[in-house]
Scaffold this motif. Structure first.
Motif, mmCIF file in Angstrom:
data_model
loop_
_atom_site.group_PDB
_atom_site.id
_atom_site.type_symbol
_atom_site.label_atom_id
_atom_site.label_comp_id
_atom_site.label_asym_id
_atom_site.label_seq_id
_atom_site.Cartn_x
_atom_site.Cartn_y
_atom_site.Cartn_z
ATOM 1 N N HIS A 141 -21.827 -28.257 -18.052
ATOM 2 C CA HIS A 141 -20.495 -27.999 -17.517
ATOM 3 C C HIS A 141 -20.002 -26.619 -17.954
ATOM 4 O O HIS A 141 -20.495 -26.040 -18.907
ATOM 5 N N THR A 142 -18.973 -26.151 -17.273
ATOM 6 C CA THR A 142 -18.309 -24.916 -17.644
ATOM 7 C C THR A 142 -17.097 -25.250 -18.507
ATOM 8 O O THR A 142 -16.391 -26.223 -18.239
ATOM 9 N N ALA A 143 -16.853 -24.436 -19.522
ATOM 10 C CA ALA A 143 -15.680 -24.584 -20.377
ATOM 11 C C ALA A 143 -14.915 -23.271 -20.389
ATOM 12 O O ALA A 143 -15.506 -22.192 -20.364
ATOM 13 N N VAL A 144 -13.596 -23.384 -20.420
ATOM 14 C CA VAL A 144 -12.717 -22.215 -20.457
ATOM 15 C C VAL A 144 -11.998 -22.205 -21.802
ATOM 16 O O VAL A 144 -11.504 -23.243 -22.255
ATOM 17 N N PHE A 145 -11.944 -21.042 -22.413
ATOM 18 C CA PHE A 145 -11.268 -20.863 -23.698
ATOM 19 C C PHE A 145 -10.200 -19.793 -23.516
ATOM 20 O O PHE A 145 -10.516 -18.626 -23.323
ATOM 21 N N VAL A 146 -8.935 -20.213 -23.521
ATOM 22 C CA VAL A 146 -7.804 -19.300 -23.408
ATOM 23 C C VAL A 146 -7.350 -19.022 -24.834
ATOM 24 O O VAL A 146 -6.849 -19.902 -25.519
ATOM 25 N N ASP A 147 -7.546 -17.786 -25.258
ATOM 26 C CA ASP A 147 -7.426 -17.444 -26.675
ATOM 27 C C ASP A 147 -6.228 -16.541 -26.953
ATOM 28 O O ASP A 147 -6.149 -15.439 -26.436
ATOM 29 N N PHE A 148 -5.333 -17.037 -27.785
ATOM 30 C CA PHE A 148 -4.169 -16.260 -28.206
ATOM 31 C C PHE A 148 -4.276 -15.848 -29.673
ATOM 32 O O PHE A 148 -3.362 -15.251 -30.205
ATOM 33 N N GLU A 149 -5.372 -16.196 -30.337
ATOM 34 C CA GLU A 149 -5.477 -15.977 -31.776
ATOM 35 C C GLU A 149 -6.563 -14.990 -32.197
ATOM 36 O O GLU A 149 -6.395 -14.255 -33.148
ATOM 37 N N ASP A 150 -7.694 -15.018 -31.530
ATOM 38 C CA ASP A 150 -8.856 -14.256 -31.972
ATOM 39 C C ASP A 150 -9.177 -13.216 -30.902
ATOM 40 O O ASP A 150 -8.315 -12.749 -30.191
ATOM 41 N N ASP A 151 -10.429 -12.870 -30.766
ATOM 42 C CA ASP A 151 -10.894 -12.018 -29.675
ATOM 43 C C ASP A 151 -12.270 -12.503 -29.257
ATOM 44 O O ASP A 151 -12.839 -13.411 -29.862
ATOM 45 N N GLU A 152 -12.802 -11.893 -28.194
ATOM 46 C CA GLU A 152 -14.075 -12.363 -27.638
ATOM 47 C C GLU A 152 -15.224 -12.241 -28.630
ATOM 48 O O GLU A 152 -16.127 -13.080 -28.652
ATOM 49 N N VAL A 153 -15.222 -11.230 -29.487
ATOM 50 C CA VAL A 153 -16.292 -11.065 -30.474
ATOM 51 C C VAL A 153 -16.259 -12.231 -31.466
ATOM 52 O O VAL A 153 -17.289 -12.838 -31.765
ATOM 53 N N GLY A 154 -15.071 -12.559 -31.965
ATOM 54 C CA GLY A 154 -14.949 -13.649 -32.926
ATOM 55 C C GLY A 154 -15.341 -14.995 -32.343
ATOM 56 O O GLY A 154 -16.039 -15.790 -32.986
ATOM 57 N N VAL A 155 -14.913 -15.275 -31.112
ATOM 58 C CA VAL A 155 -15.200 -16.573 -30.496
ATOM 59 C C VAL A 155 -16.678 -16.690 -30.134
ATOM 60 O O VAL A 155 -17.324 -17.704 -30.419
ATOM 61 N N VAL A 156 -17.240 -15.659 -29.526
ATOM 62 C CA VAL A 156 -18.671 -15.712 -29.173
ATOM 63 C C VAL A 156 -19.518 -15.776 -30.445
ATOM 64 O O VAL A 156 -20.524 -16.495 -30.488
ATOM 65 N N ALA A 157 -19.126 -15.068 -31.489
ATOM 66 C CA ALA A 157 -19.858 -15.143 -32.757
ATOM 67 C C ALA A 157 -19.859 -16.577 -33.297
ATOM 68 O O ALA A 157 -20.882 -17.047 -33.807
ATOM 69 N N ARG A 158 -18.742 -17.253 -33.172
ATOM 70 C CA ARG A 158 -18.688 -18.659 -33.614
ATOM 71 C C ARG A 158 -19.641 -19.520 -32.799
ATOM 72 O O ARG A 158 -20.360 -20.357 -33.342
ATOM 73 N N LEU A 159 -19.625 -19.327 -31.457
ATOM 74 C CA LEU A 159 -20.521 -20.124 -30.608
ATOM 75 C C LEU A 159 -21.984 -19.865 -30.968
ATOM 76 O O LEU A 159 -22.787 -20.807 -31.048
ATOM 77 N N LEU A 160 -22.336 -18.599 -31.184
ATOM 78 C CA LEU A 160 -23.718 -18.280 -31.574
ATOM 79 C C LEU A 160 -24.061 -18.913 -32.918
ATOM 80 O O LEU A 160 -25.168 -19.438 -33.100
ATOM 81 N N SER A 161 -23.117 -18.884 -33.871
ATOM 82 C CA SER A 161 -23.385 -19.489 -35.183
ATOM 83 C C SER A 161 -23.513 -21.005 -35.091
ATOM 84 O O SER A 161 -24.132 -21.629 -35.960
ATOM 85 N N MET A 162 -22.973 -21.578 -34.030
ATOM 86 C CA MET A 162 -23.102 -23.017 -33.801
ATOM 87 C C MET A 162 -24.402 -23.353 -33.078
ATOM 88 O O MET A 162 -24.673 -24.517 -32.784
ATOM 89 N N GLY A 163 -25.191 -22.327 -32.762
ATOM 90 C CA GLY A 163 -26.490 -22.556 -32.142
ATOM 91 C C GLY A 163 -26.484 -22.569 -30.630
ATOM 92 O O GLY A 163 -27.479 -22.964 -30.014
ATOM 93 N N VAL A 164 -25.399 -22.125 -30.002
ATOM 94 C CA VAL A 164 -25.351 -22.111 -28.543
ATOM 95 C C VAL A 164 -26.239 -20.976 -28.032
ATOM 96 O O VAL A 164 -26.168 -19.854 -28.512
ATOM 97 N N ASP A 165 -27.078 -21.297 -27.077
ATOM 98 C CA ASP A 165 -27.972 -20.321 -26.470
ATOM 99 C C ASP A 165 -27.164 -19.214 -25.794
ATOM 100 O O ASP A 165 -26.213 -19.516 -25.067
ATOM 101 N N PRO A 166 -27.523 -17.946 -26.015
ATOM 102 C CA PRO A 166 -26.783 -16.846 -25.384
ATOM 103 C C PRO A 166 -26.693 -16.970 -23.861
ATOM 104 O O PRO A 166 -25.656 -16.647 -23.271
ATOM 105 N N TRP A 220 -10.687 -27.153 -20.654
ATOM 106 C CA TRP A 220 -9.868 -25.970 -20.916
ATOM 107 C C TRP A 220 -9.362 -26.084 -22.337
ATOM 108 O O TRP A 220 -8.821 -27.122 -22.727
ATOM 109 N N VAL A 221 -9.513 -25.053 -23.102
ATOM 110 C CA VAL A 221 -8.954 -25.007 -24.458
ATOM 111 C C VAL A 221 -7.907 -23.900 -24.466
ATOM 112 O O VAL A 221 -8.168 -22.796 -23.991
ATOM 113 N N ILE A 222 -6.732 -24.214 -24.995
ATOM 114 C CA ILE A 222 -5.703 -23.201 -25.217
ATOM 115 C C ILE A 222 -5.535 -23.087 -26.723
ATOM 116 O O ILE A 222 -5.110 -24.031 -27.382
#
Length: 189
Positions: free
Chosen positions: A100-125, A160-162
């Motif tokens: 599935h597709t997931a949407v992350f609406v981010d008011f706290e971090d930035d794309e580098v921080g969020v993608v870094a978290r996903l990669l550290s969780m083992g999500v395939d690039p 959707w995550v806000i």
């Protein structure tokens, strides 16, 4: 001492208990929509299977069960730094793993921080690139609604995550202590 069907509460406030005949109909123009709903049919329907029990179907957990309800607002509340964003990203991860597709609406971090978290969780690039939509708004929702509508139409996200609702309300000049303002804000989402 109390009289009739009034009950005294601490501080002197009274509450009134009103008896209603079962089966009364509701009329939305008279306030009768506040009458208690008869639950006998609901209980029977859930027990005999004629009504389907709501079940969480989003955010897969270990063992295959889920913890979020599709089409509903699911909230995570807690103090700053307690792991709400990590829990939300875990739900994002399992949705993407399930195709599935997931949407992350981010008011706290930035794309580098969020993608870094996903990669550290083992999500395939490649999964991130194919199934993750990252939005980092800095203007009111009314200006972005056409873009959000396009994401819904094109990507059909299951989640959707806000992150975070407090910051999103501030961007909308919404008073978080006003129930009316908060309700209006959540209707926008």
């Amino acid at each position: 001492m109390t009289a009739g069907n009034e009950e005294r509460r601490p501080g002197g406030a009274a509450s009134k208990v009103i008896s209603v005949v079962a089966g009364d109909t509701k009329d939305s123009t008279t306030g009768q929509s506040w009458l208690p709903v008869a639950l006998d049919g609901v209980v029977a329907g859930l027990q005999n299977g004629t009504l389907k029990r709501p079940a969480p179907t989003v955010g897969r957990l270990t063992g295959g069960s889920h913890w979020l309800y599709a089409g509903r607002t699911n909230g995570l509340a807690g103090e700053s730094g307690c792991g709400k964003s990590w829990a939300a990203l875990q739900a994002v991860t399992t949705e993407m793993e399930d195709g599935h597709t997931a949407v992350f609406v981010d008011f706290e971090d930035d794309e580098v921080g969020v993608v870094a978290r996903l990669l550290s969780m083992g999500v395939d690039p490649g999964v991130i690139q194919a199934r993750f939509v990252y939005i980092h708004p800095d203007e009111r929702f009314i200006h972005g609604k056409p873009y959000v509508d396009a994401v819904v139409e094109q990507r059909k996200p299951s989640l959707w995550v806000i992150d975070s609702t407090g910051e999103s309300m501030a961007l909308e000049s919404c008073d978080p202590n006003s129930d009316d303002a908060v309700a209006t804000r959540f209707q926008l989402s």
